[in-house]
Design a protein around this motif. Sequence first.
Motif, short mmCIF file in Angstrom:
data_model
loop_
_atom_site.label_atom_id
_atom_site.label_comp_id
_atom_site.label_asym_id
_atom_site.label_seq_id
_atom_site.Cartn_x
_atom_site.Cartn_y
_atom_site.Cartn_z
N THR A 83 12.34 -14.37 4.56
CA THR A 83 12.97 -13.11 3.88
C THR A 83 12.37 -12.70 2.56
OG1 THR A 83 15.08 -14.36 4.42
CG2 THR A 83 15.37 -12.82 2.77
N PHE A 84 12.18 -11.48 2.39
CA PHE A 84 11.53 -10.70 1.53
C PHE A 84 12.38 -9.83 0.59
CE2 PHE A 84 8.91 -11.99 4.98
CZ PHE A 84 7.77 -12.48 4.53
N ASP A 85 11.78 -9.42 -0.58
CA ASP A 85 12.62 -8.52 -1.49
C ASP A 85 12.18 -7.08 -1.15
OD1 ASP A 85 13.58 -10.46 -3.62
OD2 ASP A 85 11.56 -10.77 -4.01
N VAL A 86 10.94 -7.07 -0.51
CA VAL A 86 10.49 -5.72 -0.09
C VAL A 86 9.52 -5.92 1.05
CG1 VAL A 86 8.70 -4.07 -1.10
CG2 VAL A 86 10.40 -4.74 -2.60
N SER A 87 9.54 -4.95 1.98
CA SER A 87 8.73 -4.82 2.85
C SER A 87 8.12 -3.44 3.14
CB SER A 87 9.52 -5.06 4.49
OG SER A 87 9.97 -6.34 4.39
N LEU A 88 6.76 -3.28 3.12
CA LEU A 88 6.12 -2.05 3.21
C LEU A 88 5.17 -1.99 4.32
CD1 LEU A 88 3.55 -0.98 0.52
CD2 LEU A 88 3.97 -3.43 1.05
N SER A 89 5.04 -0.72 4.79
CA SER A 89 3.88 -0.36 5.74
C SER A 89 3.00 0.70 5.76
CB SER A 89 4.58 -0.54 7.45
OG SER A 89 3.49 -0.49 8.38
N THR A 90 1.99 0.74 5.50
CA THR A 90 1.08 2.23 5.18
C THR A 90 0.14 2.28 6.34
OG1 THR A 90 -0.32 0.52 4.13
CG2 THR A 90 1.49 1.49 2.51
N TYR A 91 0.34 3.58 6.84
CA TYR A 91 -0.37 4.21 7.83
C TYR A 91 -0.53 2.96 9.15
CZ TYR A 91 -1.61 6.78 3.64
OH TYR A 91 -1.25 7.41 2.35
N VAL A 92 0.49 2.41 9.45
CA VAL A 92 0.31 1.41 10.62
C VAL A 92 1.23 1.69 11.50
CG1 VAL A 92 0.60 -0.89 11.25
CG2 VAL A 92 -0.31 -0.34 9.18
N LEU A 93 2.79 2.08 11.22
CA LEU A 93 3.67 2.19 12.45
C LEU A 93 3.20 3.18 13.57
CD1 LEU A 93 6.86 1.80 10.40
CD2 LEU A 93 5.92 0.07 11.82
N SER A 94 2.48 4.43 13.18
CA SER A 94 2.38 5.32 13.84
C SER A 94 1.22 4.97 15.06
CB SER A 94 1.88 6.46 13.44
OG SER A 94 0.72 6.40 12.63
N LEU A 95 0.71 3.65 14.84
CA LEU A 95 -0.36 3.10 15.74
C LEU A 95 0.28 1.93 16.81
CD1 LEU A 95 -2.58 3.30 12.97
CD2 LEU A 95 -3.65 1.79 14.65
#
Length: 225
Positions: free
Chosen positions: A112-124
């Motif tokens: 469990t996280f306070d914050v999740s991020l994804s930069t320049y990945v999901l479109s791959l």
Amino acid sequence: MRRTARYRSSARFYDLISAEWPVYRAGRVAAIDLLMLKPGEKVLDLGCGTGLTFSYIQRRIGPTGSITAVDASSHMLDQARKRTRSAGWNNVHLVEADAAELNPADLGGGGTFDVSLSTYVLSLIPNWPRALATMIDVTRPGGRVAVVDMQKPVGSAAVWTPLAQLACLLGGSDINAHPWTLIDSSLTDVRATSARGGHIQVRVGSVAGTSRCSTDGSTGDSPRH
Ligand SMILES: C[S@@+](CC[C@H](N)C(=O)[O-])C[C@H]1O[C@@H](n2cnc3c(N)ncnc32)[C@H](O)[C@@H]1O
């Protein structure tokens, strides 16, 4: 070609060839600003690559916070490990896994996280909705989720479309995937900005719950609240 295969041979040169400073750093910085990270927060960086976002996160969360960084490429993770060691960070946990088949139990710390991020990945990732759904699932109520990704530039910047398409082609991204649209439709308190003529899209949303994130800053060329 498996979409991570291209990140095997290029991993050592990724920071040099990824157009970070002239182009893509802008989205990373905008997301970090909108996330308003706090000291001690636990952050998931999905598809962390070589860890280009780590220093921006570390500056905000400090040594009491932590980063769990997931990538499917062991070669990119090797570079992230080198970065982590040379910076002397003891709060970074690297996990080799496919974001579209992620088991929260593999993430450690209760997943469990306070914050999740994804930069320049999901479109791959062909099944990006599944990867993004997992990011949302492992973020606590009231926590924030950020997506930074790419589309064709708009307006007068549309003249740069061939270059943007080439960058996405070389990186294995689907420029038409638009994964941030799921943030728009699934999360609350959505904050949006863009950079580089709309090529870079940034979304930050809060997971429904009690401790609503109270951010009001934005950067870039078309803020929307
Ligand atoms: C364009 S790089 C972005 C890296 C980093 N997030 C950044 O902002 O520099 C894309 C990264 O996504 C990773 N990746 C691609 N498909 C993945 C998947 N299914 N699961 C996890 N990581 C994946 C690649 O190995 C690569 O490190």
